[in-house]
Motif scaffolding. Structure first.
Motif: not given
Length: 300
Positions: A209-232
């Motif tokens: 249901x969170x998919x209806x929330x503007x920030x919970x989209x694929x791009x937002x998820x990839x931004x966060x995954x990108x942070x985890x990668x860059x923090x390595x």
């Protein structure tokens, strides 16, 4: 007897207004303004001692039973859920921990219990280490490992074998066609949901249901995954974990194919006196598979 002058009445009214403004925010929904800009969305439920849970958009329904005996402040991190959007440069652990301290001050609560699930385990553990005087208890549920190496090296085969390839192809096609963000989000979870549960049949219990929330989209998820990668390489909270003073419970799903289960063990080993509980048969989204199995130890 002389009546008070208009000036005195105005002064008294102003004083009453100031007193009212100093009352603690009650239950309900709203936003916490951040000094650096942007706002954090919150949803306060229940009454009692205070528990703070990052990730309102995901966990407020599953952890609602906590509100029977506690005041629970669910909130979304900046850039996620219903909080304001954030640039990739703003998504850094130090800033996120500072945001949590701003939220605590906003609610004028001296001590809180913290429940960190998945990536938010990093946030709550880092806060508990930085602000031990304000944390009465810490709970980590299927937390990301305390080191980047332990998390990034974890590649269980289920991440491949449990993919819905048809949904994945539809996702790629829709993204290339510039499709609707909510539809893209739902296809992502349809395609990848299988490796977030222990029992593959439990995938049906993931209703994004969170998919209806503007920030919970694929791009937002990839931004966060990108942070985890860059923090390595710089991401190692082992030393910080050793300084945590709050009583700590670490809950680990036996079949977690997202967060390295060895990470939960590492947290429990590093945090003095921490207790480790393993939930058999469930995966990363244990709160969707078997919510009672998670909520019961939380109340113990």
């Amino acid at each position: 007897m002389r009546r008070p002058s208009v000036a005195v009445l105005v002064l008294l009214a102003a004083m009453c207004t100031a007193c009212a403004a100093q009352e603690k925010p009650g239950t309900g929904k709203g936003w916490v303004p951040l000094p650096s800009g942007g706002r954090l969305y919150y949803d306060v439920q229940g009454a009692g001692d205070t528990i703070v849970v990052p990730g309102a958009v995901f966990w407020s329904a599953a952890l609602a039973p906590l509100a029977k005996n506690h005041t629970v402040i669910f909130y979304d991190l900046l850039g996620r859920g219903r909080s304001d959007s954030a640039s990739a440069s703003r998504i850094a652990l130090d800033s996120i921990v500072s945001d949590l301290e701003t939220l605590r001050k906003f609610f004028r609560v001296e001590r809180v219990s913290l429940v960190g699930i998945s990536v938010n385990g990093l946030v709550t553990a880092a806060y508990a280490a930085a602000h031990p005087e304000h944390v009465s208890r810490l709970v980590l549920i299927n937390p990301i490992a305390p080191t980047a190496e332990a998390q990034s090296s974890y590649r269980p085969p289920e991440r491949t074998t449990r993919i819905d390839s048809t949904a994945q192809r539809e996702l790629m096609q829709l993204r290339q066609a510039g499709g609707d963000r909510e539809a893209l989000c739902r296809l992502f979870w349809k395609g990848s949901g299988g490796w977030f549960v222990g029992d593959r049949a439990a995938t049906s219990r993931i209703d994004p249901t969170w998919c209806a929330v503007p920030n919970e989209n694929l791009d937002a998820a990839l931004t966060w995954l990108g942070y985890l990668s860059s923090a390595s390489g710089a991401w190692d909270l082992t030393t910080a974990a050793r300084s945590i003073k709050a009583p700590t419970l670490v809950i680990q799903a036996e079949r977690d194919y997202f967060a390295n289960p060895e990470g939960a063990k590492a947290w429990a080993a590093a945090i003095p006196g921490a207790r480790l509980v393993t939930l058999p048969g469930v995966g990363h989204f244990a709160l969707f598979e078997r919510p009672d199995a998670v909520n019961v130890p939380l109340e113990q």
